[in-house]
Each structure stands twice: as structure tokens, then as C-alpha cells.
Design a protein around this motif. Structure first.
Motif, mmCIF file in Angstrom:
data_model
loop_
_atom_site.group_PDB
_atom_site.id
_atom_site.type_symbol
_atom_site.label_atom_id
_atom_site.label_comp_id
_atom_site.label_asym_id
_atom_site.label_seq_id
_atom_site.Cartn_x
_atom_site.Cartn_y
_atom_site.Cartn_z
ATOM 1 N N ARG A 59 1.676 -21.702 16.529
ATOM 2 C CA ARG A 59 2.324 -20.580 15.827
ATOM 3 C C ARG A 59 2.052 -20.624 14.326
ATOM 4 N NH1 ARG A 59 8.246 -20.080 18.685
ATOM 5 N NH2 ARG A 59 7.460 -19.385 20.696
ATOM 6 N N GLU A 60 2.136 -21.819 13.759
ATOM 7 C CA GLU A 60 1.868 -21.952 12.326
ATOM 8 C C GLU A 60 0.421 -21.593 12.017
ATOM 9 O OE1 GLU A 60 2.230 -25.159 8.662
ATOM 10 O OE2 GLU A 60 2.687 -25.812 10.692
ATOM 11 N N SER A 61 -0.485 -21.981 12.883
ATOM 12 C CA SER A 61 -1.894 -21.642 12.714
ATOM 13 C C SER A 61 -2.088 -20.130 12.673
ATOM 14 C CB SER A 61 -2.696 -22.260 13.864
ATOM 15 O OG SER A 61 -4.016 -21.833 13.856
ATOM 16 N N ALA A 62 -1.421 -19.415 13.586
ATOM 17 C CA ALA A 62 -1.512 -17.953 13.615
ATOM 18 C C ALA A 62 -0.905 -17.334 12.364
ATOM 19 C CB ALA A 62 -0.830 -17.412 14.865
ATOM 20 N N MET A 63 0.239 -17.852 11.945
ATOM 21 C CA MET A 63 0.900 -17.335 10.749
ATOM 22 C C MET A 63 0.012 -17.527 9.513
ATOM 23 S SD MET A 63 4.483 -18.544 9.004
ATOM 24 C CE MET A 63 3.743 -20.095 8.521
ATOM 25 N N LEU A 64 -0.617 -18.695 9.403
ATOM 26 C CA LEU A 64 -1.497 -18.969 8.265
ATOM 27 C C LEU A 64 -2.713 -18.043 8.266
ATOM 28 C CD1 LEU A 64 -1.343 -22.874 8.256
ATOM 29 C CD2 LEU A 64 -0.341 -21.322 6.551
ATOM 30 N N ALA A 65 -3.235 -17.755 9.444
ATOM 31 C CA ALA A 65 -4.387 -16.856 9.541
ATOM 32 C C ALA A 65 -4.020 -15.445 9.093
ATOM 33 C CB ALA A 65 -4.925 -16.845 10.972
ATOM 34 N N ILE A 66 -2.864 -14.975 9.534
ATOM 35 C CA ILE A 66 -2.405 -13.630 9.133
ATOM 36 C C ILE A 66 -2.162 -13.579 7.622
ATOM 37 C CG2 ILE A 66 -0.493 -11.986 9.336
ATOM 38 C CD1 ILE A 66 -0.324 -12.898 12.321
ATOM 39 N N GLN A 67 -1.525 -14.615 7.084
ATOM 40 C CA GLN A 67 -1.287 -14.661 5.639
ATOM 41 C C GLN A 67 -2.608 -14.674 4.871
ATOM 42 O OE1 GLN A 67 1.186 -18.141 5.143
ATOM 43 N NE2 GLN A 67 3.073 -17.007 5.545
ATOM 44 N N ASP A 68 -3.598 -15.368 5.398
ATOM 45 C CA ASP A 68 -4.911 -15.424 4.757
ATOM 46 C C ASP A 68 -5.537 -14.033 4.698
ATOM 47 O OD1 ASP A 68 -7.260 -16.674 3.652
ATOM 48 O OD2 ASP A 68 -8.164 -16.677 5.654
ATOM 49 N N ALA A 69 -5.491 -13.302 5.810
ATOM 50 C CA ALA A 69 -6.076 -11.960 5.853
ATOM 51 C C ALA A 69 -5.331 -11.000 4.930
ATOM 52 C CB ALA A 69 -6.073 -11.438 7.294
ATOM 53 N N ILE A 70 -4.009 -11.087 4.920
ATOM 54 C CA ILE A 70 -3.212 -10.217 4.033
ATOM 55 C C ILE A 70 -3.524 -10.525 2.573
ATOM 56 C CG2 ILE A 70 -0.857 -9.715 3.243
ATOM 57 C CD1 ILE A 70 -0.003 -10.049 6.202
ATOM 58 N N ALA A 71 -3.647 -11.802 2.247
ATOM 59 C CA ALA A 71 -3.966 -12.197 0.865
ATOM 60 C C ALA A 71 -5.331 -11.659 0.439
ATOM 61 C CB ALA A 71 -3.926 -13.714 0.734
ATOM 62 N N ILE A 72 -6.266 -11.609 1.356
ATOM 63 C CA ILE A 72 -7.596 -11.080 1.034
ATOM 64 C C ILE A 72 -7.512 -9.603 0.674
ATOM 65 C CG2 ILE A 72 -9.830 -10.490 2.066
ATOM 66 C CD1 ILE A 72 -9.622 -13.250 3.512
ATOM 67 N N ILE A 73 -6.757 -8.844 1.455
ATOM 68 C CA ILE A 73 -6.595 -7.414 1.142
ATOM 69 C C ILE A 73 -5.857 -7.243 -0.187
ATOM 70 C CG2 ILE A 73 -5.474 -5.262 1.847
ATOM 71 C CD1 ILE A 73 -6.075 -6.024 4.737
ATOM 72 N N ALA A 74 -4.809 -8.018 -0.395
ATOM 73 C CA ALA A 74 -4.047 -7.923 -1.648
ATOM 74 C C ALA A 74 -4.934 -8.236 -2.849
ATOM 75 C CB ALA A 74 -2.846 -8.863 -1.601
ATOM 76 N N GLN A 75 -5.759 -9.263 -2.755
ATOM 77 C CA GLN A 75 -6.666 -9.602 -3.858
ATOM 78 C C GLN A 75 -7.706 -8.512 -4.068
ATOM 79 O OE1 GLN A 75 -8.262 -13.415 -2.757
ATOM 80 N NE2 GLN A 75 -6.375 -14.500 -3.254
ATOM 81 N N ARG A 76 -8.181 -7.969 -2.985
ATOM 82 C CA ARG A 76 -9.213 -6.930 -3.064
ATOM 83 C C ARG A 76 -8.729 -5.705 -3.826
ATOM 84 N NH1 ARG A 76 -11.440 -4.216 2.450
ATOM 85 N NH2 ARG A 76 -12.459 -2.427 1.534
ATOM 86 N N PHE A 77 -7.455 -5.358 -3.653
ATOM 87 C CA PHE A 77 -6.916 -4.156 -4.293
ATOM 88 C C PHE A 77 -5.969 -4.471 -5.453
ATOM 89 C CE2 PHE A 77 -8.293 -2.711 -0.149
ATOM 90 C CZ PHE A 77 -8.990 -1.568 -0.492
ATOM 91 N N HIS A 78 -5.849 -5.751 -5.808
ATOM 92 C CA HIS A 78 -5.005 -6.181 -6.931
ATOM 93 C C HIS A 78 -3.562 -5.710 -6.756
ATOM 94 C CE1 HIS A 78 -8.681 -7.451 -8.878
ATOM 95 N NE2 HIS A 78 -9.184 -6.249 -8.645
#
Length: 124
Positions: A59-78
Motif C-alpha cells: 500500500r505504501e508503495s502505491a501511495m508513493l507512486a501516486i504522490q510521485d506522479a502528482i508531484a510531477i504534474i504540480a512541478q510541470r505547471f508550477h
């Protein structure tokens, strides 16, 4: 031996090596597919990202993966990741076990473009 003659010998040797070098054959059959990568491209209606998470807990692995993807979008659009996190839709998730007995999860998420545009306008 002088420095000039040593340099000349090195240049000649390098030239010989270059002449006799052969390109290794490339075999496309050896390509390794990346889980969930195909689902991580932007669409007409959504912005997409790919993420990976690693943990001894699935579960933690899945949560970390989702957080990673969300962080990428957030960084991309500031923008702040908390502004888009509730709207992130998971399109793909694959989990495997690595050599260290850890769960490695790959995900692709999509966030509607309207949410991204709203988060950008609020941040201004």
C-alpha cells in the motif's frame, strides 16, 4: 621520446581503433516494457503523468507512486500538489517485487485540464 612523437602515436592509434570499430547490432526484441508508461500521455481532456514508488509495504508503495506522479504534474505547471491531488484519477497500476523483496509500484494518473487551469489561475 618527445612529447610530439608520443602525441602523434596516440592520434594514429586512435585513428586505427576508429577504423576497425564495429557497431554492435541492436535488437529491438530486447526492449523492456515500462509498466503504465503508455497510459501516461496527456489527452485532449487531461494532463497525465507516470510515477513510481518503492517500499516493503504494498500500500505504501502505491501511495508513493501516486504522490510521485502528482508531484510531477504540480512541478510541470508550477502549482501546489494539494490543489490537484483530490482530482487525480489512476489509469494504470502495476506492482512487482524487486530483488530486495520490496514492492515496486508503477502508476499513471490523469488530472482534468480544467482542474489544472483553475489551480493555475488561483495561484496567480
Amino acid at each position: 621520446m618527445s612529447m610530439k612523437s608520443l602525441l602523434l602515436m596516440l592520434v594514429l592509434y586512435a585513428s586505427l581503433c576508429t577504423l576497425h570499430a564495429q557497431e554492435a547490432p541492436f535488437n529491438n526484441a530486447e526492449e523492456v516494457p515500462v509498466p503504465c508508461l503508455q497510459e501516461s500521455f496527456d489527452t485532449e481532456d487531461a494532463v497525465a503523468a507516470w510515477g513510481v514508488g518503492k517500499s516493503t509495504d504494498r500500500r505504501e508503495s502505491a501511495m508513493l507512486a501516486i504522490q510521485d506522479a502528482i508531484a510531477i504534474i504540480a512541478q510541470r505547471f508550477h502549482i501546489n500538489s494539494t490543489a490537484i491531488e483530490p482530482y487525480a484519477n489512476q489509469w494504470c497500476r502495476t506492482t512487482s517485487i524487486n530483488a530486495n523483496n520490496e514492492c515496486v509500484t508503477y502508476v499513471s494518473i490523469h488530472v482534468p485540464k480544467t482542474i489544472i487551469y483553475n489551480a493555475i489561475s488561483v495561484g496567480k
